[in-house]
Write a protein that holds these residues in place. Structure first.
Motif, mmCIF file in Angstrom:
data_model
loop_
_atom_site.group_PDB
_atom_site.id
_atom_site.type_symbol
_atom_site.label_atom_id
_atom_site.label_comp_id
_atom_site.label_asym_id
_atom_site.label_seq_id
_atom_site.Cartn_x
_atom_site.Cartn_y
_atom_site.Cartn_z
ATOM 1 N N GLU A 1 -39.554 -48.644 -28.843
ATOM 2 C CA GLU A 1 -38.797 -47.664 -29.623
ATOM 3 C C GLU A 1 -38.740 -46.310 -28.924
ATOM 4 O O GLU A 1 -37.724 -45.620 -28.985
ATOM 5 C CB GLU A 1 -39.408 -47.505 -31.011
ATOM 6 C CG GLU A 1 -39.123 -48.655 -31.944
ATOM 7 C CD GLU A 1 -39.693 -48.411 -33.329
ATOM 8 O OE1 GLU A 1 -39.623 -47.257 -33.809
ATOM 9 O OE2 GLU A 1 -40.193 -49.375 -33.922
ATOM 10 N N ALA A 2 -39.837 -45.911 -28.284
ATOM 11 C CA ALA A 2 -39.858 -44.623 -27.583
ATOM 12 C C ALA A 2 -38.817 -44.615 -26.469
ATOM 13 O O ALA A 2 -38.135 -43.616 -26.243
ATOM 14 C CB ALA A 2 -41.247 -44.338 -27.020
ATOM 15 N N PHE A 3 -38.676 -45.739 -25.791
ATOM 16 C CA PHE A 3 -37.657 -45.852 -24.749
ATOM 17 C C PHE A 3 -36.276 -45.650 -25.358
ATOM 18 O O PHE A 3 -35.416 -44.992 -24.768
ATOM 19 C CB PHE A 3 -37.740 -47.214 -24.054
ATOM 20 C CG PHE A 3 -36.690 -47.383 -22.998
ATOM 21 C CD1 PHE A 3 -36.889 -46.895 -21.722
ATOM 22 C CD2 PHE A 3 -35.488 -48.016 -23.287
ATOM 23 C CE1 PHE A 3 -35.915 -47.039 -20.745
ATOM 24 C CE2 PHE A 3 -34.509 -48.157 -22.321
ATOM 25 C CZ PHE A 3 -34.726 -47.669 -21.048
ATOM 26 N N GLY A 4 -36.053 -46.196 -26.528
ATOM 27 C CA GLY A 4 -34.768 -46.041 -27.206
ATOM 28 C C GLY A 4 -34.446 -44.589 -27.493
ATOM 29 O O GLY A 4 -33.315 -44.139 -27.300
ATOM 30 N N ARG A 5 -35.445 -43.832 -27.943
ATOM 31 C CA ARG A 5 -35.235 -42.401 -28.221
ATOM 32 C C ARG A 5 -34.945 -41.636 -26.927
ATOM 33 O O ARG A 5 -34.073 -40.777 -26.881
ATOM 34 C CB ARG A 5 -36.443 -41.814 -28.946
ATOM 35 C CG ARG A 5 -36.552 -42.296 -30.391
ATOM 36 C CD ARG A 5 -37.633 -41.547 -31.156
ATOM 37 N NE ARG A 5 -38.973 -41.731 -30.593
ATOM 38 C CZ ARG A 5 -39.776 -42.762 -30.842
ATOM 39 N NH1 ARG A 5 -39.382 -43.729 -31.640
ATOM 40 N NH2 ARG A 5 -40.971 -42.819 -30.296
ATOM 41 N N GLN A 6 -35.679 -41.960 -25.875
ATOM 42 C CA GLN A 6 -35.444 -41.317 -24.576
ATOM 43 C C GLN A 6 -34.052 -41.661 -24.053
ATOM 44 O O GLN A 6 -33.364 -40.823 -23.480
ATOM 45 C CB GLN A 6 -36.498 -41.755 -23.559
ATOM 46 C CG GLN A 6 -37.869 -41.210 -23.848
ATOM 47 C CD GLN A 6 -38.932 -41.808 -22.937
ATOM 48 O OE1 GLN A 6 -38.755 -42.882 -22.382
ATOM 49 N NE2 GLN A 6 -40.036 -41.099 -22.781
ATOM 50 N N CYS A 7 -33.661 -42.901 -24.261
ATOM 51 C CA CYS A 7 -32.339 -43.351 -23.830
ATOM 52 C C CYS A 7 -31.247 -42.547 -24.541
ATOM 53 O O CYS A 7 -30.296 -42.099 -23.908
ATOM 54 C CB CYS A 7 -32.181 -44.843 -24.107
ATOM 55 S SG CYS A 7 -30.565 -45.517 -23.634
ATOM 56 N N LEU A 8 -31.394 -42.360 -25.850
ATOM 57 C CA LEU A 8 -30.391 -41.598 -26.609
ATOM 58 C C LEU A 8 -30.297 -40.163 -26.105
ATOM 59 O O LEU A 8 -29.199 -39.613 -25.993
ATOM 60 C CB LEU A 8 -30.728 -41.621 -28.101
ATOM 61 C CG LEU A 8 -30.478 -42.947 -28.802
ATOM 62 C CD1 LEU A 8 -31.071 -42.919 -30.210
ATOM 63 C CD2 LEU A 8 -28.992 -43.270 -28.852
ATOM 64 N N ASP A 9 -31.434 -39.556 -25.781
ATOM 65 C CA ASP A 9 -31.439 -38.199 -25.247
ATOM 66 C C ASP A 9 -30.737 -38.166 -23.889
ATOM 67 O O ASP A 9 -29.901 -37.301 -23.631
ATOM 68 C CB ASP A 9 -32.881 -37.694 -25.118
ATOM 69 C CG ASP A 9 -32.942 -36.267 -24.630
ATOM 70 O OD1 ASP A 9 -32.295 -35.390 -25.242
ATOM 71 O OD2 ASP A 9 -33.635 -36.018 -23.615
ATOM 72 N N SER A 10 -31.067 -39.128 -23.028
ATOM 73 C CA SER A 10 -30.431 -39.199 -21.708
ATOM 74 C C SER A 10 -28.942 -39.478 -21.818
ATOM 75 O O SER A 10 -28.138 -38.937 -21.057
ATOM 76 C CB SER A 10 -31.091 -40.295 -20.860
ATOM 77 O OG SER A 10 -32.429 -39.967 -20.586
ATOM 78 N N GLU A 11 -28.574 -40.302 -22.772
ATOM 79 C CA GLU A 11 -27.162 -40.642 -22.971
ATOM 80 C C GLU A 11 -26.375 -39.405 -23.414
ATOM 81 O O GLU A 11 -25.268 -39.153 -22.933
ATOM 82 C CB GLU A 11 -27.049 -41.773 -24.001
ATOM 83 C CG GLU A 11 -25.714 -42.402 -24.099
ATOM 84 C CD GLU A 11 -25.263 -43.194 -22.884
ATOM 85 O OE1 GLU A 11 -24.106 -43.637 -22.894
ATOM 86 O OE2 GLU A 11 -26.018 -43.355 -21.905
ATOM 87 N N ALA A 12 -26.959 -38.605 -24.302
ATOM 88 C CA ALA A 12 -26.294 -37.377 -24.761
ATOM 89 C C ALA A 12 -26.122 -36.391 -23.598
ATOM 90 O O ALA A 12 -25.063 -35.772 -23.454
ATOM 91 C CB ALA A 12 -27.091 -36.743 -25.894
ATOM 92 N N LYS A 13 -27.153 -36.247 -22.775
ATOM 93 C CA LYS A 13 -27.056 -35.344 -21.622
ATOM 94 C C LYS A 13 -26.002 -35.841 -20.632
ATOM 95 O O LYS A 13 -25.221 -35.056 -20.098
ATOM 96 C CB LYS A 13 -28.413 -35.225 -20.931
ATOM 97 C CG LYS A 13 -29.411 -34.427 -21.730
ATOM 98 C CD LYS A 13 -30.758 -34.385 -21.060
ATOM 99 C CE LYS A 13 -31.768 -33.652 -21.925
ATOM 100 N NZ LYS A 13 -33.131 -33.752 -21.386
ATOM 101 N N ALA A 14 -25.989 -37.144 -20.392
ATOM 102 C CA ALA A 14 -25.013 -37.713 -19.464
ATOM 103 C C ALA A 14 -23.591 -37.544 -19.990
ATOM 104 O O ALA A 14 -22.674 -37.242 -19.225
ATOM 105 C CB ALA A 14 -25.321 -39.186 -19.210
ATOM 106 N N GLU A 15 -23.407 -37.721 -21.295
ATOM 107 C CA GLU A 15 -22.074 -37.530 -21.878
ATOM 108 C C GLU A 15 -21.608 -36.088 -21.666
ATOM 109 O O GLU A 15 -20.457 -35.836 -21.300
ATOM 110 C CB GLU A 15 -22.062 -37.872 -23.365
ATOM 111 C CG GLU A 15 -20.691 -37.697 -23.984
ATOM 112 C CD GLU A 15 -20.624 -38.015 -25.469
ATOM 113 O OE1 GLU A 15 -19.512 -37.883 -26.025
ATOM 114 O OE2 GLU A 15 -21.644 -38.399 -26.062
ATOM 115 N N GLY A 16 -22.496 -35.133 -21.876
ATOM 116 C CA GLY A 16 -22.150 -33.730 -21.649
ATOM 117 C C GLY A 16 -21.766 -33.474 -20.199
ATOM 118 O O GLY A 16 -20.795 -32.753 -19.915
ATOM 119 N N HIS A 17 -22.496 -34.077 -19.274
ATOM 120 C CA HIS A 17 -22.204 -33.934 -17.850
ATOM 121 C C HIS A 17 -20.829 -34.504 -17.521
ATOM 122 O O HIS A 17 -20.015 -33.865 -16.849
ATOM 123 C CB HIS A 17 -23.299 -34.651 -17.044
ATOM 124 C CG HIS A 17 -23.086 -34.604 -15.579
ATOM 125 N ND1 HIS A 17 -22.735 -35.716 -14.854
ATOM 126 C CD2 HIS A 17 -23.149 -33.579 -14.692
ATOM 127 C CE1 HIS A 17 -22.603 -35.379 -13.590
ATOM 128 N NE2 HIS A 17 -22.850 -34.103 -13.457
#
Length: 99
Positions: free
Chosen positions: A31-47
């Motif tokens: 589950e922790a990986f999932g939360r980290q993934c969502l954070d990384s996905e949001a940053k990547a979308e912004g980029h």
């Protein structure tokens, strides 16, 4: 299921990053990986959003095609765009790098 729509010559593709992260977290059973993934996905979308319009059409086309071969994510799209633009700049094909 991850979703991607749009052609490279149109607006930024719509990718279901939540589905990507949920599926990935389930695969690794973390589950922790999932939360980290969502954070990384949001940053990547912004980029990607910040650079999409300035990125050469050839890069956008190639990277959108690449997404068809994997489970789409903004992280994958961002990495593809950055790598291809860097390669173009290093080879002298690109004189100005998108900011």
């Amino acid at each position: 299921m991850a979703v991607i729509s749009a052609r490279a010559d149109e607006q930024l593709p719509t990718i279901n990053g939540t589905a990507y992260c949920t599926t990935t977290a389930e695969l690794v059973d973390d589950e922790a990986f999932g939360r980290q993934c969502l954070d990384s996905e949001a940053k990547a979308e912004g980029h990607v959003r910040a650079l999409w319009a300035e990125t050469p059409d050839s890069v956008r086309t190639a990277c959108v095609r690449e997404l068809m071969l994997v489970t789409p994510s903004y992280q994958t799209l961002s990495t593809c765009m950055s790598t291809m633009v860097g390669d173009m700049w290093m080879s002298g094909e690109l004189k100005v790098v998108p900011r």
